[in-house]
Design a protein around this motif. Sequence first.
Motif, short mmCIF file in Angstrom:
data_model
loop_
_atom_site.label_atom_id
_atom_site.label_comp_id
_atom_site.label_asym_id
_atom_site.label_seq_id
_atom_site.Cartn_x
_atom_site.Cartn_y
_atom_site.Cartn_z
N ALA B 18 0.87 -1.09 -0.07
CA ALA B 18 -0.09 -0.21 -0.16
C ALA B 18 0.88 1.27 0.13
N ASP B 19 2.15 1.07 0.67
CA ASP B 19 2.86 2.28 0.77
C ASP B 19 3.56 2.57 -0.69
N THR B 20 3.82 1.48 -1.19
CA THR B 20 4.67 1.70 -2.32
C THR B 20 3.53 2.20 -3.35
N ARG B 21 2.35 1.76 -3.46
CA ARG B 21 1.41 2.04 -4.50
C ARG B 21 1.33 3.67 -4.29
N ASP B 22 0.99 4.10 -2.91
CA ASP B 22 0.87 5.50 -2.56
C ASP B 22 1.91 6.39 -3.10
N ARG B 23 3.28 5.54 -3.06
CA ARG B 23 4.22 6.69 -3.41
C ARG B 23 4.28 6.86 -4.90
N ILE B 24 3.98 5.57 -5.56
CA ILE B 24 3.75 5.65 -6.95
C ILE B 24 3.03 6.75 -7.42
N LEU B 25 1.62 6.70 -6.93
CA LEU B 25 0.76 7.48 -7.23
C LEU B 25 1.13 8.87 -7.05
N ALA B 26 1.62 9.56 -5.94
CA ALA B 26 2.33 10.64 -5.36
C ALA B 26 2.95 11.28 -6.44
N ALA B 27 4.13 10.37 -6.94
CA ALA B 27 5.11 10.71 -7.84
C ALA B 27 4.11 10.93 -9.32
N ALA B 28 3.18 10.04 -9.48
CA ALA B 28 2.54 10.17 -10.93
C ALA B 28 1.89 11.74 -10.87
N ARG B 29 1.02 12.01 -9.68
CA ARG B 29 0.77 13.31 -9.70
C ARG B 29 1.41 14.40 -9.92
N GLU B 30 2.70 14.14 -9.43
CA GLU B 30 3.54 15.32 -9.60
C GLU B 30 4.00 15.40 -10.96
N GLU B 31 4.39 14.19 -11.46
CA GLU B 31 4.98 14.31 -12.87
C GLU B 31 3.94 14.87 -13.73
N PHE B 32 2.81 14.18 -13.70
CA PHE B 32 1.60 14.75 -14.73
C PHE B 32 1.39 15.94 -14.40
N SER B 41 6.22 10.03 -18.47
CA SER B 41 6.33 8.52 -18.78
C SER B 41 6.53 7.56 -17.56
N VAL B 42 5.97 6.20 -18.09
CA VAL B 42 5.88 5.28 -16.91
C VAL B 42 7.37 5.21 -16.00
N ARG B 43 8.49 5.29 -16.87
CA ARG B 43 9.82 5.43 -16.37
C ARG B 43 10.12 6.49 -15.44
N GLY B 44 9.82 7.78 -15.90
CA GLY B 44 9.94 8.77 -15.24
C GLY B 44 9.18 8.94 -13.66
N ILE B 45 8.01 8.40 -13.77
CA ILE B 45 7.19 8.15 -12.65
C ILE B 45 7.89 7.28 -11.85
N ALA B 46 8.15 6.01 -12.31
CA ALA B 46 8.95 5.12 -11.51
C ALA B 46 10.22 5.52 -10.96
N LYS B 47 11.06 6.33 -11.66
CA LYS B 47 12.24 6.92 -10.97
C LYS B 47 12.08 7.86 -10.07
N ALA B 48 10.97 8.65 -10.26
CA ALA B 48 10.49 9.64 -9.11
C ALA B 48 10.05 8.99 -7.73
N ALA B 49 9.53 7.69 -8.01
CA ALA B 49 9.02 7.02 -6.87
C ALA B 49 10.08 6.13 -6.20
N GLY B 50 11.33 5.81 -7.01
CA GLY B 50 12.29 5.15 -6.62
C GLY B 50 11.99 3.75 -6.62
#
Lengths: 200, 200
Positions: B18-32, B41-50
């Motif tokens: 759940a933590d990881t999921r939230d971290r990905i969503l937060a990074a996605a919101r920021e990137e978008f 990109s999915v790659r950019g979101i992944a990178k931002a979320a670590g």
Amino acid sequence: MTGAPARRRGRPPGAESADTRDRILAAAREEFSERGYEKTSVRGIAKAAGVDSALVHHYFGTKDQVFEAAVELAFAPALNAEALAEVPFAEVGERLTRFIFGIWENPVTRAPLLAIVRSAVNNEAAAAVFRRLVVSQVMRRVAGRLDLPDAELRAELAAAQLVGCAMLRYVIKVEPLASADVEQIVRRVAPVVQGHLTGP
Amino acid sequence: MTGAPARRRGRPPGAESADTRDRILAAAREEFSERGYEKTSVRGIAKAAGVDSALVHHYFGTKDQVFEAAVELAFAPALNAEALAEVPFAEVGERLTRFIFGIWENPVTRAPLLAIVRSAVNNEAAAAVFRRLVVSQVMRRVAGRLDLPDAELRAELAAAQLVGCAMLRYVIKVEPLASADVEQIVRRVAPVVQGHLTGP
């Protein structure tokens, strides 16, 4: 100037340069509305217009200035005409609503409008052009006629109704609004615009 | 899965994911919201979320689906709660207006809203998400309560007023609207929204 088109014979130089200028503006409108502000370059506009980049700079200056000149066309009827100043107070909402839907329904002026909406939400330079053209020029002209302390806020809330309609109908294309008869929309929206401007 | 973060000790696996999921969503919101749909990109979101890109795909699927999950948060109160169904008819305009300004004023939900506006005007996939979330889910729920033949058009014209206000206040930042007290705006906008929905 390198790359400037050779003069065709038998036409006065003024007409020639007006032609070139128009061709550059048409290409700019197309590029900005298709790609948005950031992805459009002076080089790309020049290429689409079949001229050298230096000529685009010569006529318009920076990319910002090309953008402003390209989108200004859509607002020309409101900017040039003093028409709005002569509209009876009770009809200003309907007149403004018809003007805005009129320029969106017209394919010639729709391209620069799409360009400004697509660009202004993503780019501060384009947002500044939007604020200057739509708000300072069109809406403040309307607000200037209202003898009310909160005239600017009123004009902006009226603009918000019109901008929102344009977004949902022409940009994001939400149904049934996107396909609804424009008269039906004007009938519902004009009183709201009038209410924001002159209501209690 | 390669690149998936190692489990920290002492935490149940459910909480970890759940933590990881939230971290990905937060990074996605920021990137978008920063870059818009196309440049994210999915790659950019992944990178931002670590995390590894594969993990983003694992949780959410395609870029489209990450986008929808990322922006859905902002509308969660309207989507989950049946609250709107219990609002007295005469108050639905004010309730809806307060809900929309509430999610824009809140910094946590403002990012996904900026993301959806910036993306939907430039990209058809993002526009489809906008139509589905804002229009089908939120506005049609409102329209569903109106026992009128043109309920959907009414709901969309109400949405247009709210979308336009958000554009001018939060995205393009037109003054004085951008700095005006939110209560003052709600007082002027809520009756308009109510009028679109239930007026003559």
